[in-house]
Design a protein around this motif. Structure first.
Motif, PDB file in Angstrom:
ATOM      1  N   SER A 183      15.341  10.227 -13.039  1.00 30.58           N
ATOM      2  CA  SER A 183      14.864   8.908 -12.607  1.00 30.58           C
ATOM      3  C   SER A 183      15.830   7.604 -13.068  1.00 30.58           C
ATOM      4  CB  SER A 183      13.545   8.641 -13.440  1.00 30.58           C
ATOM      5  OG  SER A 183      13.740   8.419 -14.626  1.00 30.58           O
ATOM      6  N   GLY A 184      15.745   6.825 -12.240  1.00 33.57           N
ATOM      7  CA  GLY A 184      16.665   5.713 -12.553  1.00 33.57           C
ATOM      8  C   GLY A 184      15.550   4.543 -12.688  1.00 33.57           C
ATOM      9  N   ALA A 185      15.741   3.498 -13.734  1.00 33.75           N
ATOM     10  CA  ALA A 185      14.747   2.442 -14.061  1.00 33.75           C
ATOM     11  C   ALA A 185      15.401   1.138 -14.504  1.00 33.75           C
ATOM     12  CB  ALA A 185      13.726   3.017 -15.028  1.00 33.75           C
ATOM     13  N   ALA A 186      14.515  -0.043 -14.435  1.00 39.99           N
ATOM     14  CA  ALA A 186      14.935  -1.222 -14.610  1.00 39.99           C
ATOM     15  C   ALA A 186      15.056  -1.299 -16.257  1.00 39.99           C
ATOM     16  CB  ALA A 186      13.833  -2.222 -14.297  1.00 39.99           C
ATOM     17  N   ASP A 187      14.931  -0.303 -17.052  1.00 42.33           N
ATOM     18  CA  ASP A 187      15.479  -0.558 -18.414  1.00 42.33           C
ATOM     19  C   ASP A 187      16.775   0.177 -18.679  1.00 42.33           C
ATOM     20  OD1 ASP A 187      15.318   2.158 -18.238  1.00 42.33           O
ATOM     21  OD2 ASP A 187      13.310   2.439 -19.626  1.00 42.33           O
ATOM     22  N   LEU A 207      16.688  14.968 -21.303  1.00 40.42           N
ATOM     23  CA  LEU A 207      17.720  13.937 -21.770  1.00 40.42           C
ATOM     24  C   LEU A 207      17.393  12.620 -21.363  1.00 40.42           C
ATOM     25  CD1 LEU A 207      20.654  14.322 -22.918  1.00 40.42           C
ATOM     26  CD2 LEU A 207      21.666  14.475 -20.430  1.00 40.42           C
ATOM     27  N   LYS A 208      17.764  11.697 -21.985  1.00 42.39           N
ATOM     28  CA  LYS A 208      17.800  10.307 -21.750  1.00 42.39           C
ATOM     29  C   LYS A 208      18.941   9.686 -21.934  1.00 42.39           C
ATOM     30  CE  LYS A 208      15.244   5.980 -23.121  1.00 42.39           C
ATOM     31  NZ  LYS A 208      14.424   5.473 -24.061  1.00 42.39           N
ATOM     32  N   ILE A 253      18.827   6.214 -17.587  1.00 40.62           N
ATOM     33  CA  ILE A 253      18.561   7.419 -16.537  1.00 40.62           C
ATOM     34  C   ILE A 253      17.832   8.419 -17.519  1.00 40.62           C
ATOM     35  CG2 ILE A 253      19.672   9.338 -15.264  1.00 40.62           C
ATOM     36  CD1 ILE A 253      21.980   7.509 -14.696  1.00 40.62           C
ATOM     37  N   ARG A 254      16.865   9.151 -17.047  1.00 39.07           N
ATOM     38  CA  ARG A 254      16.085  10.282 -17.753  1.00 39.07           C
ATOM     39  C   ARG A 254      16.067  11.517 -16.801  1.00 39.07           C
ATOM     40  NH1 ARG A 254      13.812   5.638 -18.777  1.00 39.07           N
ATOM     41  NH2 ARG A 254      13.193   5.027 -20.667  1.00 39.07           N
TER      42      ARG A 254
END
Lengths: 131, 353
Positions: B287-291, B314-315, B294-295
């Motif tokens: 997943s890719g996010a606005a924070d 993993l993060k 990548i997780r």
């Protein structure tokens, strides 16, 4: 744009007094400006800017454009790594959740800022006034 | 294959610079990544261009750290506004490009040069996503005008609109075809995912996955299928990922359409909007996010007592300097992931275990 005022008698909020900043006294090429501790603290402590504004009336048709102006002003003023969330004050607008959702959808904001008419309007709103 | 927390490591292989504005999305060419064909992907950006990147065949060693990426082509001077999304045809010969300028362009790779061979017009304003079906015969587009369009590919790079689907009440963020079936999925600012199927040449909405059936409570930004296509994952502004399963046991509808049902919600991991999600062929969800992080998530095989669940593998904090808009696993054997960000960069990562 509307020709007459939506709210002829708005509540005018008092502005917070400007904080005095340390200024260099002499203009020298190698003058070192003293580090303003408060300023450094402000920058370091915040990763996220949470902006709340209060439209003058709850049916204010300008709420999204005001929010867009705030977003543009901040994006032009802040380093790019900062996150900005913009909302109307809870209970202050009839379409509160719709306005908030739109202001924080970056795809919609990006599309809006490719509209020259809208950008002109934002620039006009952000132009300094000296009255 | 089993994955254990702490047993995987994410290595940054290369940062690709070139775009002069935020990078919105990425698409790997599905026909690349074999022994004969080096990996290729496209990236598209607010700078109104698409860039085509190709992996240099590593000359000496097998170590991937020696491989490097080059920009092979820049597709420019066609779109007048942001290029939001792109999609390769299954053969890898055509690239469809969707733009905020209300058009979708089709590019053909002719001996390494990309030529714009067709332009699809019809949407009232911003086109936000484009997707090819599994056989390459159908193309779907969607946009701010709340509609989903289905186009049929014809001889000579002609495209005919076969259906305009109204159903979403707000702008449609993404369209994606099922990996094997001619069933189309669209996700929207109206918080729903809609499923569209063809009933005797008449496309219609066969299911809406919304809040009443355990769906999302804010904008759904993206979705992705697992390898076999019996599960999908959706990501949202409500800070959750949701896993859905095709309920093939209850083939109640006469046309054989199997409805989807909510399986589980991955919550508590993301702090800001999740813009992108992609399920690898090995079962790893990225997943890719606005924070800016990548997780990676995998199914938690120990938790089957309470139904299926997924755990964080993993993060990667600060994977980019700004929001991450797209994460996409590469085809081929190596576990490569490309990520695109508001910071204008594309990064290539390898998940090593």
């Amino acid at each position: 744009m509307v020709s007459e005022l939506i709210n002829a008698n708005p509540i005018v909020y008092e502005k917070k007094e400007r904080r005095a900043r340390s200024m260099p006294t002499a203009v020298e090429e190698y003058a070192v400006e003293a580090i303003d501790q408060q300023e450094v603290f402000d920058i370091l402590s915040l990763q996220l800017f949470w902006i709340t504004f209060t439209p003058t009336v709850e049916h204010c048709s300008m709420a999204t454009i005001i929010g867009l102006c705030l977003r543009v002003k901040l994006s032009r003023s802040l380093p790019s790594r900062y996150k900005v969330d913009i909302r109307v004050a809870p209970g202050s607008h009839a379409s509160e959740s719709a306005v908030n959702k739109q202001l924080n959808d970056k795809e919609r904001v990006a599309a809006a800022l490719e509209n020259p008419n809208l950008v002109d309007m934002v620039d006009e709103c952000l132009a300094p006034s000296y009255n | 294959m089993e994955f254990y927390e702490g047993a995987c490591e994410l290595k940054l292989l290369q940062t690709l610079e070139g775009h002069t504005d935020r990078v919105w999305s990425l698409a790997w060419n599905p026909a690349t990544g074999t022994a004969e064909t080096p990996l290729v992907f496209a990236s598209c950006s607010g700078d109104k261009t698409v860039r085509i990147w190709e992996q240099n065949p590593s000359p000496s060693s097998s170590s991937s750290s020696h491989s490097s990426w080059n920009c092979k082509a820049v597709l420019e001077d066609t779109h007048t506004r942001t290029v939001r999304s792109c999609s390769w045809s299954p053969s890898g010969k055509l690239l469809a490009v969707a733009s905020f300028d209300a058009t979708t362009s089709i590019w053909e790779n002719v001996g390494g040069d990309f030529e714009c061979v067709s332009t699809l017009e019809g949407h009232e304003n911003e086109v936000k996503s484009v997707s090819w079906n599994a056989s390459g015969t159908l193309l779907a587009t969607c946009g701010r005008d709340k509609s989903v369009w289905i186009w049929e590919a014809q001889a000579g790079n002609e495209f005919e609109c076969v259906s305009v689907l109204q159903g979403h009440s707000q702008d449609v963020k993404l369209v994606l075809w099922h990996p094997t079936l001619d069933v189309l999925f669209s996700c929207s600012y109206d918080n729903t995912v809609k499923v569209w199927a063809d009933d005797d040449d008449d496309w219609q909405c066969v299911q809406t996955l919304g809040e009443p059936n355990n769906g999302h409570s804010s904008t759904v930004w993206a979705l992705s299928f697992n390898k076999t296509g019996d599960k999908m994952v959706t990501c949202s502004d409500d800070l959750t990922l949701k896993i859905w399963e095709m309920d093939s046991t209850s083939m109640q509808s006469a046309d054989g359409y199997a409805p989807w049902r909510h399986l589980c919600t991955i919550t508590g991991y993301h702090d800001r909007t999740i813009f992108s999600v992609h399920w690898s062929s090995e079962g790893i969800i990225a997943s890719g996010a606005a924070d800016d992080a990548i997780r990676f998530f995998v199914e938690d095989k120990d938790g089957l007592v309470d139904g299926p669940s997924y755990k964080l593998l993993l993060k990667e904090e600060k994977a980019h300097g700004m929001d991450i808009n797209s994460v996409q696993w590469s085809p081929g054997e190596k576990r490569l992931l490309a990520s695109a960000s508001d910071d204008g960069a594309v990064k290539i990562w390898e998940l090593a275990s």
